[in-house]
Design an enzyme around this catalytic site. Structure first.
Site, PDB file in Angstrom:
ATOM      1  N   ASN A 217       0.861  -1.183   0.000  1.00 30.49           N
ATOM      2  CA  ASN A 217       0.000   0.000   0.000  1.00 30.49           C
ATOM      3  C   ASN A 217       0.898   1.234   0.000  1.00 30.49           C
ATOM      4  O   ASN A 217       1.474   1.583   1.029  1.00 30.49           O
ATOM      5  CB  ASN A 217      -0.888  -0.031   1.263  1.00 30.49           C
ATOM      6  CG  ASN A 217      -1.712   1.235   1.411  1.00 30.49           C
ATOM      7  OD1 ASN A 217      -1.817   2.040   0.485  1.00 30.49           O
ATOM      8  ND2 ASN A 217      -2.301   1.417   2.585  1.00 30.49           N
TER       9      ASN A 217
ATOM     10  N   LYS B  46       0.079   4.221  -0.255  1.00 33.21           N
ATOM     11  CA  LYS B  46      -0.606   5.403   0.312  1.00 33.21           C
ATOM     12  C   LYS B  46      -0.414   6.606  -0.621  1.00 33.21           C
ATOM     13  O   LYS B  46      -0.261   6.420  -1.827  1.00 33.21           O
ATOM     14  CB  LYS B  46      -0.099   5.697   1.721  1.00 33.21           C
ATOM     15  CG  LYS B  46      -0.094   4.445   2.613  1.00 33.21           C
ATOM     16  CD  LYS B  46       0.069   4.784   4.055  1.00 33.21           C
ATOM     17  CE  LYS B  46       0.222   3.500   4.859  1.00 33.21           C
ATOM     18  NZ  LYS B  46       0.076   3.687   6.270  1.00 33.21           N
TER      19      LYS B  46
ATOM     20  N   HIS C 112      -9.521   0.937   5.119  1.00 31.29           N
ATOM     21  CA  HIS C 112      -8.230   1.135   5.795  1.00 31.29           C
ATOM     22  C   HIS C 112      -8.440   2.078   6.984  1.00 31.29           C
ATOM     23  O   HIS C 112      -9.270   2.989   6.927  1.00 31.29           O
ATOM     24  CB  HIS C 112      -7.218   1.734   4.804  1.00 31.29           C
ATOM     25  CG  HIS C 112      -5.820   1.745   5.334  1.00 31.29           C
ATOM     26  ND1 HIS C 112      -5.370   2.709   6.206  1.00 31.29           N
ATOM     27  CD2 HIS C 112      -4.776   0.900   5.134  1.00 31.29           C
ATOM     28  CE1 HIS C 112      -4.105   2.447   6.513  1.00 31.29           C
ATOM     29  NE2 HIS C 112      -3.723   1.365   5.882  1.00 31.29           N
TER      30      HIS C 112
ATOM     31  N   GLU D 266      -6.894   4.539   8.005  1.00 31.50           N
ATOM     32  CA  GLU D 266      -6.756   5.974   7.684  1.00 31.50           C
ATOM     33  C   GLU D 266      -8.036   6.518   7.057  1.00 31.50           C
ATOM     34  O   GLU D 266      -8.412   7.669   7.274  1.00 31.50           O
ATOM     35  CB  GLU D 266      -5.537   6.187   6.768  1.00 31.50           C
ATOM     36  CG  GLU D 266      -4.237   6.019   7.538  1.00 31.50           C
ATOM     37  CD  GLU D 266      -3.074   5.506   6.710  1.00 31.50           C
ATOM     38  OE1 GLU D 266      -3.106   5.598   5.469  1.00 31.50           O
ATOM     39  OE2 GLU D 266      -2.113   4.991   7.333  1.00 31.50           O
TER      40      GLU D 266
ATOM     41  N   GLU E  84      -5.401  -5.273  10.696  1.00 38.47           N
ATOM     42  CA  GLU E  84      -4.431  -4.193  10.850  1.00 38.47           C
ATOM     43  C   GLU E  84      -4.704  -3.448  12.156  1.00 38.47           C
ATOM     44  O   GLU E  84      -5.499  -2.492  12.186  1.00 38.47           O
ATOM     45  CB  GLU E  84      -4.559  -3.209   9.683  1.00 38.47           C
ATOM     46  CG  GLU E  84      -4.228  -3.802   8.341  1.00 38.47           C
ATOM     47  CD  GLU E  84      -3.552  -2.774   7.440  1.00 38.47           C
ATOM     48  OE1 GLU E  84      -2.444  -3.055   7.003  1.00 38.47           O
ATOM     49  OE2 GLU E  84      -4.116  -1.705   7.208  1.00 38.47           O
TER      50      GLU E  84
ATOM     51  N   GLY F 288       2.391   1.935  10.861  1.00 40.20           N
ATOM     52  CA  GLY F 288       3.358   3.024  10.732  1.00 40.20           C
ATOM     53  C   GLY F 288       4.072   3.389  12.024  1.00 40.20           C
ATOM     54  O   GLY F 288       4.709   4.436  12.097  1.00 40.20           O
TER      55      GLY F 288
ATOM     56  N   SER G  88       3.423  -2.434  10.506  1.00 41.18           N
ATOM     57  CA  SER G  88       4.865  -2.468  10.761  1.00 41.18           C
ATOM     58  C   SER G  88       5.518  -3.799  10.404  1.00 41.18           C
ATOM     59  O   SER G  88       6.424  -4.260  11.108  1.00 41.18           O
ATOM     60  CB  SER G  88       5.156  -2.077  12.218  1.00 41.18           C
ATOM     61  OG  SER G  88       4.735  -0.737  12.452  1.00 41.18           O
TER      62      SER G  88
ATOM     63  N   GLY H 129       2.739  -1.254   4.332  1.00 41.89           N
ATOM     64  CA  GLY H 129       2.761   0.177   4.042  1.00 41.89           C
ATOM     65  C   GLY H 129       4.185   0.645   3.784  1.00 41.89           C
ATOM     66  O   GLY H 129       4.729   0.489   2.686  1.00 41.89           O
ATOM     67  N   GLY H 130       4.821   1.220   4.807  1.00 40.90           N
ATOM     68  CA  GLY H 130       6.137   1.840   4.662  1.00 40.90           C
ATOM     69  C   GLY H 130       7.162   0.981   3.932  1.00 40.90           C
ATOM     70  O   GLY H 130       7.860   1.468   3.027  1.00 40.90           O
TER      71      GLY H 130
HETATM   72  C1  PEP Z   1      -0.741   0.097   6.119  1.00 43.56           C
HETATM   73  O1  PEP Z   1      -0.696   1.235   5.726  1.00 43.56           O
HETATM   74  O2  PEP Z   1      -1.705  -0.610   5.826  1.00 43.56           O
HETATM   75  C2  PEP Z   1       0.364  -0.416   6.920  1.00 43.56           C
HETATM   76  C3  PEP Z   1       0.271  -1.628   7.410  1.00 43.56           C
HETATM   77  O3  PEP Z   1       1.439   0.416   7.106  1.00 43.56           O
HETATM   78  P1  PEP Z   1       2.859   0.025   7.763  1.00 43.56           P
HETATM   79  O4  PEP Z   1       3.318  -1.261   7.106  1.00 43.56           O
HETATM   80  O5  PEP Z   1       3.745   1.185   7.423  1.00 43.56           O
HETATM   81  O6  PEP Z   1       2.650  -0.141   9.222  1.00 43.56           O
END
Ligand code: PEP
Length: 253
Positions: A9, A11, A96, A98, A168, A174, A213, A234-235
């Site tokens: 993702n 983002k 999600h 966010e 999640e 994050g 994470s 994500g990251g």
């Molecule tokens: C996400 O945005 O769905 C996510 C899991 O981010 P991260 O891996 O950065 O925690």
């Protein structure tokens, strides 16, 4: 046997140059990977570019980060599930955290988006998970059950026949603080049990991803749990080599 799935993702990150260089690494190194399905979810303006670059590649597919709760029509700024499918997306991330927290998406809106995705032949990836306060109050199962129930209410007992769930925990997204493999496995088991009560065959086939994470260092142990069928990343999905390592971990997890 459920085929592992790893989704990146991105983002609201990237420019054309980042998309090009990231995909170059991912496509070069994921070529030999077998048995793992991989998806990248760019911001909408880059979906065309991603589709173009992935054209010759069979292992990696494109997903959308969100779709509208409405069908085509007078909804300025929105992108319908039908449009996302039309430009080549195969998955759509739905609900999600966010979207839920920053953009006020309720369980009911999330369920409508889920239904729109199914109707458009996009595979919805329903994100569920508790906040840190809900976790501290011992309400994780209650929250996850509420989020799943909204989708059952909208789509019926067949809701998860062609879908993916991503657990999640909001406190892990994050933050660099992933759930432990045991903690995540317990919630994944709970999710599968809830869905089993409605539709046992679908629950057995359902892929439940962990997100929050995930890094190259912790992916293998997380993906090694019985009910963890891959990850929503994500990251780490913005760094080609890290994302590829995570995809590899899903293949051997
Ligand atoms: C996400 O945005 O769905 C996510 C899991 O981010 P991260 O891996 O950065 O925690």
């Amino acid at each position: 046997m459920r085929q592992p799935l790893v989704m990146g993702n991105w983002k609201m990150n990237g420019r054309r140059s980042m998309v090009e260089s990231l995909l170059k690494v991912v496509m070069a190194d994921i070529g030999e990977l077998s048995g793992v399905e991989v998806a990248v979810c760019p911001p909408y303006p880059y979906v065309g570019l991603v589709m173009d670059r992935l054209a010759a590649h069979s292992t990696v597919v494109c997903g959308a980060q969100d779709v509208s709760a409405y069908a085509d029509g007078a909804y300025t700024g929105e992108v319908s599930a039908e449009m996302a499918r039309d430009v080549g997306c195969r998955f759509a991330i739905i609900g999600h955290s966010e979207r839920r927290t920053l953009f006020g998406e309720t369980d009911a809106v999330v369920a409508q988006k889920f239904a729109r995705s199914l109707a458009a032949d996009l595979t919805p990836v329903l994100c569920v998970g508790e906040t840190s306060a809900e976790r501290d109050a011992g309400r994780t199962q209650e929250v996850v059950l509420r989020q799943l129930s909204a989708v059952f209410k909208e789509c019926g007992s067949g809701a998860f026949e062609r879908a993916v769930v991503a657990y999640e925990p909001v406190w892990a997204i994050g933050t660099g603080r992933a759930a432990s493999p045991e903690e995540a496995q317990a919630v994944h088991r709970f999710i599968r049990d809830v869905i089993t009560r409605q539709n046992a065959p679908a629950a057995g086939r359902l892929r439940i991803l962990y997100g929050g994470s995930v890094k190259a260092q912790n992916a293998r142990e997380l993906f090694g749990q019985d009910d963890i069928d891959g990850g929503l990343i994500g990251g780490a999905s913005l760094v080609g080599a890290d994302f590829v390592s995570i995809c590899r971990a899903a293949g051997i997890g």
